[in-house]
Design an enzyme around this catalytic site. Structure first.
Site, short mmCIF file in Angstrom:
data_model
loop_
_atom_site.label_atom_id
_atom_site.label_comp_id
_atom_site.label_asym_id
_atom_site.label_seq_id
_atom_site.Cartn_x
_atom_site.Cartn_y
_atom_site.Cartn_z
N ARG A 45 27.05 24.53 -23.19
CA ARG A 45 27.12 24.96 -24.57
C ARG A 45 27.49 24.32 -25.66
NH1 ARG A 45 30.08 28.47 -28.06
NH2 ARG A 45 28.91 30.20 -28.90
N CYS A 46 28.63 23.60 -25.26
CA CYS A 46 29.05 22.54 -26.38
C CYS A 46 28.18 21.50 -26.87
CB CYS A 46 30.20 21.48 -25.80
SG CYS A 46 31.89 22.44 -25.40
N MET A 47 27.19 21.31 -25.91
CA MET A 47 25.95 20.07 -26.22
C MET A 47 24.76 20.81 -26.90
SD MET A 47 26.43 17.34 -23.13
CE MET A 47 25.59 18.77 -21.85
#
EC number: 3.5.3.6
Length: 409
Positions: free
Chosen positions: A398-400
């Site tokens: 999700r962060c990426m």
């Protein structure tokens, strides 16, 4: 593929159609032990393997019908449209890199102008070393005092985490003011893309700008439904920012009627709201919290008559809060089932930081085998990506990624 709106995100789980990524580059090669902590890294990923892992991530997305867009391509397309925009971009980038002397500024401008636009963007992200500017000489006190520091412009390794600099909400975006100074240059790219790119300019309302005086980061912004937006009050996002976003959404008469502000612990383990929970299906979430942990949340709504924001606070269990505002009972799958050893280890490696590409379908790190098995037992379709090097950056799938288009649900 052309869509009616260039930004359309009204959920965390609608089938993903277009997503923004950054493939790791030479910025990781310019990380050293002496500067990595200042640049928010706990370790130094091995670039060759990190690229292979990221390619596998992109392949999973493409194999599931997702159009992958890279931020370096978008910004290159943006500034290639007009020389004056390119000039302005270069000057702003150099200034925000902390360069103030006229000679060094001119040396960097000359250096960047001698490259293709794509190479220039890659170099801006990678960082500029003293060896890159071999012909630049200075007798300034600052240059001489810092003669052993190898970099003139620091690298931007955190741009790997495209979730944070801006966030897609409905048909618009927040262009965020990052909490740490070392990440603030990342949002220059978003500012120019949404101001000048032919696809996005004039077509995307801006709910928040990078010029605000309070901080906001995309990992704290979760679109729970067409009506409900969740924002974390965290180590990285301030409460005033939540109010500013809420006011803009309400005044622009968007579909969002309730903004839930979650107050979470101010610590690196709970850096953003998406480290606490992420949505993986209509009524299913992953989380890293104990069963009895209660959250203080603030529900922000709009009074049309007075034009004011009403705030109601309450303290309750996460599943009860989500169930109430989503209108149905929810299931919480704890990271590694809540096991004290496996849970802590897999949370450290982003076991709860999943990316939903459709309802009940998520991309996860292969290494979090206990959590992944639980997801599969719960009927979730799990796409596992390699992560031995990417996980060193302390950010998951999700962060990426930053969704640009999701199907409605």
């Amino acid at each position: 593929m052309q869509y009616l709106k260039p930004i359309s995100v009204f959920s965390e789980i609608g089938r993903l159609k277009r997503v923004l990524l950054h493939r790791p580059g030479e910025e990781l090669e310019n990380l050293t032990p002496s500067i990595m902590q200042r640049l928010l890294f706990d370790d130094i990923p091995y670039l060759e393997v990190a690229r292979q892992e990221h390619n596998a991530f992109a392949d999973i997305l493409r194999n599931n019908g997702v159009e992958v867009v890279y931020i370096e391509d978008l910004i290159s397309e943006t500034i290639s449209q007009c020389d004056s925009v390119k000039d302005q971009f270069i000057s702003q980038f150099i200034f925000e890199a902390g360069i103030r002397t006229e000679n060094k500024t001119q040396a960097l401008k000359d250096y960047f102008y001698n490259m293709s636009v794509n190479d220039m963007i890659s170099k801006m992200i990678a960082g500029v070393t003293r060896d890159d500017l071999k012909n630049y000489k200075s007798d300034s006190l600052n240059f001489l005092v810092n003669s052993e520091y190898p970099l003139i412009v620091d690298p931007m390794p955190n741009i790997l985490f495209t979730r944070d600099p801006f966030a897609s909400i409905g048909h618009g975006v927040t262009i965020n003011r990052m909490q740490t100074r070392v990440r603030r240059r990342e949002t220059i790219f978003a500012e120019y893309i949404f101001k000048y790119h032919p696809i996005y300019r004039d077509n995307v309302p801006i709910w928040y700008t990078r010029d605000e005086d309070t901080t906001l980061e995309g990992g704290d912004e979760l679109v729970l439904s067409r009506d409900v937006l969740a924002i974390g009050i965290s180590e990285r996002t301030e409460s005033e920012s939540v109010e500013k976003v809420a006011r803009k959404l309400f005044q622009q008469k968007t579909s969002f009627s309730t903004i839930l502000a979650f107050q979470i612990p101010q610590s690196r383990a709970y850096m953003h709201l998406d480290t606490v929970f992420t949505q993986i299906d209509h009524t299913t979430f992953t989380s890293f919290i104990s069963d009895d942990m209660k959250f203080t949340i603030y529900a922000l709504t709009y009074d049309l008559g007075s034009g004011s924001i009403k705030v109601k606070s309450e303290k309750a269990k996460l599943e009860d809060i989500l169930g109430f505002y989503l209108g149905s009972k929810v299931n919480m799958i704890k990271c590694a089932g809540g096991d004290l050893i496996h849970g802590a280890r897999e949370q450290w490696n982003d076991g709860a930081n999943t990316l939903a590409i459709a309802p009940g379908e998520v991309i996860v790190y292969f290494r979090n085998h206990v959590t992944n098995r639980l997801l599969e037992e719960f009927g979730i379709k799990v796409y596992k990506m390699p992560s031995s090097e990417l996980s060193r950056g302390r950010g998951g799938p999700r962060c990426m990624s930053m969704p640009l288009i999701r199907e409605d649900i």
